[in-house]
Design a protein around this motif. Structure first.
Motif, PDB file in Angstrom:
ATOM      1  N   ILE A  10      -6.843   2.941  17.142  1.00 47.49           N
ATOM      2  CA  ILE A  10      -7.276   1.562  17.374  1.00 47.49           C
ATOM      3  C   ILE A  10      -7.704   0.942  16.048  1.00 47.49           C
ATOM      4  O   ILE A  10      -8.335   1.600  15.230  1.00 47.49           O
ATOM      5  CB  ILE A  10      -8.488   1.518  18.338  1.00 47.49           C
ATOM      6  CG1 ILE A  10      -8.146   2.117  19.703  1.00 47.49           C
ATOM      7  CG2 ILE A  10      -9.058   0.114  18.470  1.00 47.49           C
ATOM      8  CD1 ILE A  10      -7.308   1.241  20.580  1.00 47.49           C
ATOM      9  N   VAL A  11      -7.368  -0.329  15.852  1.00 46.10           N
ATOM     10  CA  VAL A  11      -7.865  -1.098  14.721  1.00 46.10           C
ATOM     11  C   VAL A  11      -8.520  -2.354  15.282  1.00 46.10           C
ATOM     12  O   VAL A  11      -7.922  -3.067  16.095  1.00 46.10           O
ATOM     13  CB  VAL A  11      -6.730  -1.492  13.751  1.00 46.10           C
ATOM     14  CG1 VAL A  11      -7.271  -2.366  12.624  1.00 46.10           C
ATOM     15  CG2 VAL A  11      -6.044  -0.261  13.190  1.00 46.10           C
ATOM     16  N   GLU A  55       2.272   0.449  10.476  1.00 49.27           N
ATOM     17  CA  GLU A  55       1.760   1.601  11.216  1.00 49.27           C
ATOM     18  C   GLU A  55       0.275   1.766  10.923  1.00 49.27           C
ATOM     19  O   GLU A  55      -0.242   1.251   9.932  1.00 49.27           O
ATOM     20  CB  GLU A  55       2.511   2.863  10.800  1.00 49.27           C
ATOM     21  CG  GLU A  55       3.967   2.853  11.209  1.00 49.27           C
ATOM     22  CD  GLU A  55       4.677   4.129  10.800  1.00 49.27           C
ATOM     23  OE1 GLU A  55       3.997   5.165  10.589  1.00 49.27           O
ATOM     24  OE2 GLU A  55       5.909   4.086  10.687  1.00 49.27           O
ATOM     25  N   LEU A  56      -0.410   2.497  11.784  1.00 51.20           N
ATOM     26  CA  LEU A  56      -1.855   2.686  11.660  1.00 51.20           C
ATOM     27  C   LEU A  56      -2.239   3.205  10.285  1.00 51.20           C
ATOM     28  O   LEU A  56      -3.158   2.687   9.654  1.00 51.20           O
ATOM     29  CB  LEU A  56      -2.356   3.643  12.752  1.00 51.20           C
ATOM     30  CG  LEU A  56      -3.842   3.957  12.743  1.00 51.20           C
ATOM     31  CD1 LEU A  56      -4.664   2.698  12.998  1.00 51.20           C
ATOM     32  CD2 LEU A  56      -4.169   5.011  13.774  1.00 51.20           C
ATOM     33  N   ARG A  57      -1.537   4.187   9.773  1.00 49.19           N
ATOM     34  CA  ARG A  57      -1.894   4.758   8.473  1.00 49.19           C
ATOM     35  C   ARG A  57      -1.664   3.767   7.335  1.00 49.19           C
ATOM     36  O   ARG A  57      -2.270   3.871   6.281  1.00 49.19           O
ATOM     37  CB  ARG A  57      -1.168   6.071   8.239  1.00 49.19           C
ATOM     38  CG  ARG A  57       0.312   5.950   8.045  1.00 49.19           C
ATOM     39  CD  ARG A  57       0.940   7.316   7.748  1.00 49.19           C
ATOM     40  NE  ARG A  57       2.316   7.194   7.399  1.00 49.19           N
ATOM     41  CZ  ARG A  57       3.320   7.215   8.260  1.00 49.19           C
ATOM     42  NH1 ARG A  57       3.069   7.354   9.543  1.00 49.19           N
ATOM     43  NH2 ARG A  57       4.556   7.083   7.853  1.00 49.19           N
ATOM     44  N   GLU A  58      -0.768   2.792   7.549  1.00 46.74           N
ATOM     45  CA  GLU A  58      -0.485   1.788   6.528  1.00 46.74           C
ATOM     46  C   GLU A  58      -1.539   0.685   6.499  1.00 46.74           C
ATOM     47  O   GLU A  58      -1.786   0.096   5.453  1.00 46.74           O
ATOM     48  CB  GLU A  58       0.878   1.144   6.796  1.00 46.74           C
ATOM     49  CG  GLU A  58       2.041   1.997   6.403  1.00 46.74           C
ATOM     50  CD  GLU A  58       2.191   2.036   4.899  1.00 46.74           C
ATOM     51  OE1 GLU A  58       2.330   0.977   4.270  1.00 46.74           O
ATOM     52  OE2 GLU A  58       2.151   3.148   4.354  1.00 46.74           O
ATOM     53  N   ILE A  59      -2.143   0.382   7.642  1.00 45.99           N
ATOM     54  CA  ILE A  59      -3.070  -0.753   7.718  1.00 45.99           C
ATOM     55  C   ILE A  59      -4.252  -0.569   6.774  1.00 45.99           C
ATOM     56  O   ILE A  59      -4.640  -1.503   6.078  1.00 45.99           O
ATOM     57  CB  ILE A  59      -3.534  -0.979   9.172  1.00 45.99           C
ATOM     58  CG1 ILE A  59      -2.406  -1.645   9.930  1.00 45.99           C
ATOM     59  CG2 ILE A  59      -4.784  -1.818   9.228  1.00 45.99           C
ATOM     60  CD1 ILE A  59      -2.770  -2.344  11.180  1.00 45.99           C
ATOM     61  N   GLY A  60      -4.835   0.600   6.745  1.00 45.02           N
ATOM     62  CA  GLY A  60      -5.959   0.847   5.849  1.00 45.02           C
ATOM     63  C   GLY A  60      -5.583   0.661   4.394  1.00 45.02           C
ATOM     64  O   GLY A  60      -6.318   0.049   3.619  1.00 45.02           O
ATOM     65  N   ARG A  61      -4.429   1.163   4.031  1.00 47.29           N
ATOM     66  CA  ARG A  61      -3.956   1.022   2.649  1.00 47.29           C
ATOM     67  C   ARG A  61      -3.714  -0.443   2.308  1.00 47.29           C
ATOM     68  O   ARG A  61      -4.113  -0.931   1.248  1.00 47.29           O
ATOM     69  CB  ARG A  61      -2.679   1.824   2.439  1.00 47.29           C
ATOM     70  CG  ARG A  61      -2.183   1.807   0.991  1.00 47.29           C
ATOM     71  CD  ARG A  61      -0.848   2.520   0.821  1.00 47.29           C
ATOM     72  NE  ARG A  61       0.218   1.946   1.605  1.00 47.29           N
ATOM     73  CZ  ARG A  61       0.862   0.814   1.283  1.00 47.29           C
ATOM     74  NH1 ARG A  61       0.527   0.136   0.211  1.00 47.29           N
ATOM     75  NH2 ARG A  61       1.837   0.374   2.033  1.00 47.29           N
TER      76      ARG A  61
END
Length: 113
Positions: A10-11, A55-61
């Motif tokens: 979740i974001v 993708e979820l892992r990309e959002i933080g970056r």
């Protein structure tokens, strides 16, 4: 502000900007994004299209890059255009489809898909 809950996929995105304030949930488990626009007192829900939404892992970056390098152009900006249409209040079968996080965000509001 953005909060990433990796274990729940979740974001949460909170935008505080007067009449343009909103809360958005990216629910990668159920595959939906819901945005609650406070000025319209409504929820807009769309399916996550993997070719358009990071993708979820990309959002933080991407969030980190945007914060630390605000002047650099990124081709990964995501815009959504919501068009007026018919709405309805959520039903229990909707919440099974969209998930608990979106249910908490949108319960009692008109839903637009």
């Amino acid at each position: 502000t953005m909060t990433i809950h990796s274990e729940e996929h979740i974001v949460d995105v909170h935008v505080r900007s007067g009449v343009y304030s909103s809360d958005t949930i990216f629910d990668y488990t159920h595959g939906y994004i819901a945005t609650r626009l406070f000025s319209r007192n409504a929820c807009f829900i769309m399916k996550i299209k993997k070719e358009l939404i990071p993708e979820l892992r990309e959002i933080g970056r991407l969030a980190f890059e945007r914060e630390t390098m605000k002047d650099v152009y990124s081709p990964n900006n995501v815009w959504a255009l919501f068009q007026a249409g018919s709405s309805r209040l959520g039903r229990s079968k909707d919440w099974v489809l969209y998930g608990k996080q979106i249910e908490k965000l949108c319960t009692g509001l008109p839903l637009y898909q």
